[in-house]
Scaffold this motif. Structure first.
Motif, PDB file in Angstrom:
ATOM      1  N   TYR A 160       0.826  -1.212   0.000  1.00 33.03           N
ATOM      2  CA  TYR A 160       0.000   0.000   0.000  1.00 33.03           C
ATOM      3  C   TYR A 160       0.856   1.257   0.000  1.00 33.03           C
ATOM      4  O   TYR A 160       0.424   2.314  -0.464  1.00 33.03           O
ATOM      5  CB  TYR A 160      -0.946  -0.028   1.192  1.00 33.03           C
ATOM      6  CG  TYR A 160      -1.938  -1.164   1.128  1.00 33.03           C
ATOM      7  CD1 TYR A 160      -2.968  -1.153   0.199  1.00 33.03           C
ATOM      8  CD2 TYR A 160      -1.824  -2.266   1.969  1.00 33.03           C
ATOM      9  CE1 TYR A 160      -3.864  -2.200   0.112  1.00 33.03           C
ATOM     10  CE2 TYR A 160      -2.710  -3.325   1.891  1.00 33.03           C
ATOM     11  CZ  TYR A 160      -3.735  -3.289   0.965  1.00 33.03           C
ATOM     12  OH  TYR A 160      -4.621  -4.331   0.872  1.00 33.03           O
ATOM     13  N   ILE A 161       2.076   1.162   0.521  1.00 36.47           N
ATOM     14  CA  ILE A 161       3.000   2.292   0.400  1.00 36.47           C
ATOM     15  C   ILE A 161       3.289   2.540  -1.072  1.00 36.47           C
ATOM     16  O   ILE A 161       3.224   3.680  -1.564  1.00 36.47           O
ATOM     17  CB  ILE A 161       4.304   2.017   1.169  1.00 36.47           C
ATOM     18  CG1 ILE A 161       4.023   1.861   2.663  1.00 36.47           C
ATOM     19  CG2 ILE A 161       5.311   3.134   0.925  1.00 36.47           C
ATOM     20  CD1 ILE A 161       5.261   1.536   3.491  1.00 36.47           C
ATOM     21  N   ALA A 162       3.604   1.465  -1.792  1.00 33.64           N
ATOM     22  CA  ALA A 162       3.925   1.591  -3.215  1.00 33.64           C
ATOM     23  C   ALA A 162       2.738   2.126  -4.007  1.00 33.64           C
ATOM     24  O   ALA A 162       2.915   2.935  -4.931  1.00 33.64           O
ATOM     25  CB  ALA A 162       4.369   0.238  -3.764  1.00 33.64           C
ATOM     26  N   ARG A 163       1.524   1.709  -3.653  1.00 36.66           N
ATOM     27  CA  ARG A 163       0.332   2.148  -4.388  1.00 36.66           C
ATOM     28  C   ARG A 163       0.029   3.622  -4.168  1.00 36.66           C
ATOM     29  O   ARG A 163      -0.657   4.234  -4.990  1.00 36.66           O
ATOM     30  CB  ARG A 163      -0.887   1.321  -3.966  1.00 36.66           C
ATOM     31  CG  ARG A 163      -0.734  -0.183  -4.111  1.00 36.66           C
ATOM     32  CD  ARG A 163      -0.528  -0.608  -5.529  1.00 36.66           C
ATOM     33  NE  ARG A 163      -0.144  -2.019  -5.605  1.00 36.66           N
ATOM     34  CZ  ARG A 163       0.340  -2.606  -6.684  1.00 36.66           C
ATOM     35  NH1 ARG A 163       0.531  -1.905  -7.780  1.00 36.66           N
ATOM     36  NH2 ARG A 163       0.683  -3.885  -6.673  1.00 36.66           N
ATOM     37  N   ASN A 164       0.527   4.188  -3.080  1.00 36.64           N
ATOM     38  CA  ASN A 164       0.211   5.582  -2.762  1.00 36.64           C
ATOM     39  C   ASN A 164       1.332   6.551  -3.134  1.00 36.64           C
ATOM     40  O   ASN A 164       1.210   7.752  -2.873  1.00 36.64           O
ATOM     41  CB  ASN A 164      -0.102   5.720  -1.269  1.00 36.64           C
ATOM     42  CG  ASN A 164      -1.483   5.195  -0.904  1.00 36.64           C
ATOM     43  OD1 ASN A 164      -2.486   5.888  -1.029  1.00 36.64           O
ATOM     44  ND2 ASN A 164      -1.535   3.941  -0.466  1.00 36.64           N
TER      45      ASN A 164
END
Length: 431
Positions: A160-164
């Motif tokens: 989710y870090i990468a997606r944001n």
């Protein structure tokens, strides 16, 4: 009455007993905190306030140094900010003893308490979204050498870090036994996968119980088979928890281990289950010192107590000298290597009950997953099995005898360099 935006957002949360589902929150979030350690404050943690902009954050006034590599550590379910209750601050100590680092712990324990696993899985999205804000501030400060390390449920947060992140791709993510429950059927947008960073390396120690069995990264290391760890048995020992937390112990030791954790390649987990992935001379290191170009699936053996690292098996005294590389013809095999593992007692063989058959003159694996290159003169000082160079067979028909199903050299390339295939039971891909 508290009318702050965080309090207003909290009113939308769903709370059942001690369990809280974060709904519609914004970042920064008071339930997600960041603490930094450097060589200037080894014992005294410093709280980082991360906001929407650099001006509202205290990053520049902290001990953070953008010239030093940054390690972001994310704990899992029912834990504090440290990755494992058994290793409270040793990860910080090992890294700072090794070199100058910015060690940042993400504390989202308020959103991941026990026994609230279902809500904790939901809250990984919020933890990841806010941690992405932290990464953005680091990048704005000029720091791009960022390595995220997550354990268990915390290993799913980097997805989710990468997606944001908008204009930055994470250089490296390390997943330590990524959590399996409620992630078996998750799509790529909801679980750790190779697209989340330039390099994703994963250690598996308790697969099919608390950790995932399927491959999650560019390279996946299955420690002692990836399911149960040696030494995690006996009275008063939770075998599952012990095996699960060994992932953090192995990685911790790898930071400054004089031996290191070295593994050999295997094309798929199915081949491992069939016993068709014996140790080879092609060894690559796992843990903190893994090479960024490593790809594929690897198997690693360890000790049952600390120190766990065995080093390179090719460094053992009895294996440190090359065998003469003499050309030998491929022998006729009276026992199929696969049947040798399926029928260990030979009850399905034609010569069972002492019926005469062709004598077996060599080991089943000999010349089956290896080959005999032509003789090459060697220097007396060249005595390491790891330095052997592969050469082709002298005659093309040997290749056909070796593996008639498909091109042997493509198969060997996949075996040694690895293939990215999330289907753990898939057969090797030959292009």
């Amino acid at each position: 009455m508290n009318t702050t935006p965080a309090a207003a957002a909290a009113n939308r949360d769903i709370t059942i007993g001690p369990c809280k589902w974060a709904i519609g929150r914004r970042c920064p979030d008071a339930d997600i905190k960041y603490y930094i350690y450097t060589r200037h404050n080894i014992m005294d943690r410093q709280c980082l306030h991360i906001a929407e902009t650099m001006d509202k954050s205290n990053l520049t006034s902290s001990y953070f140094n953008p010239r030093h590599p940054t390690k972001i550590l994310i704990h899992g379910y029912n834990s504090d900010m440290f990755l494992s209750p058994a290793l409270p601050a040793q990860m910080r100590d090992e890294y700072l003893a090794k070199d100058d680092y910015n060690i940042i712990y993400v504390d989202w324990s308020v959103l991941s308490p026990g026994p609230c696993y279902i809500s904790a899985v939901h809250n990984t999205r919020q933890a990841g979204a806010c941690a992405a804000q932290l990464v953005e501030r680091l990048v704005e400060s000029g720091n791009t050498d960022i390595h995220i390390i997550g354990f268990s449920l915390g290993a799913q947060v980097p997805n989710y870090i990468a997606r944001n992140l908008n204009n930055f791709k994470l250089p490296r993510i390390t997943g330590l036994d990524p959590a399996m429950p409620l992630f078996i059927t998750a799509g790529l947008n909801d679980k750790l996968d190779p697209s989340d960073a330039d390099f994703v390396d994963v250690m598996h120690t308790n697969a099919m119980v608390q950790g995932k069995l399927e491959r999650c990264g560019h390279v996946d290391f299955y420690m002692n088979g990836g399911i149960n760890q040696p030494g995690c048995t006996g009275w008063m020992i939770n075998a599952f928890a012990c095996s699960h937390q060994r992932a953090t112990a192995y990685y911790l030791e790898s930071i400054r281990s004089p031996k290191g954790f070295w593994g050999w390649a295997c094309s798929s987990y199915l081949y491992y289950l069939l016993g068709m992935c014996p140790p080879t001379n092609f060894l690559l290191e796992a843990g903190d010192n893994v090479r960024a170009g490593t790809r594929g699936m690897f198997l690693i053996d360890t000790n049952d107590t600390s120190p766990y690292a065995l080093g390179k098996w090719t460094d053992l005294p009895t294996l440190g000298v090359k065998r003469p590389r003499l050309p030998q013809p491929l022998p006729l095999q009276s026992v199929d290597p696969l049947m040798q593992h399926i029928d260990q007692f030979g009850k399905l063989a034609g010569n069972f009950n002492n019926k005469p058959d062709t004598a077996q003159t060599s080991q089943p694996y000999e010349h089956w997953t290896s080959y005999s290159p032509p003789f090459i003169a060697e220097s007396a000082s060249d005595d390491s099995v790891e330095e052997q160079d592969s050469v082709e067979f002298a005659e093309a028909e040997h290749r056909e005898q070796l593996h008639p199903a498909f091109n042997w050299w493509s198969y060997r390339h996949n075996l040694t360099t690895g293939i990215i295939d999330n289907d753990i039971f898939g057969l090797p891909v030959v292009n």
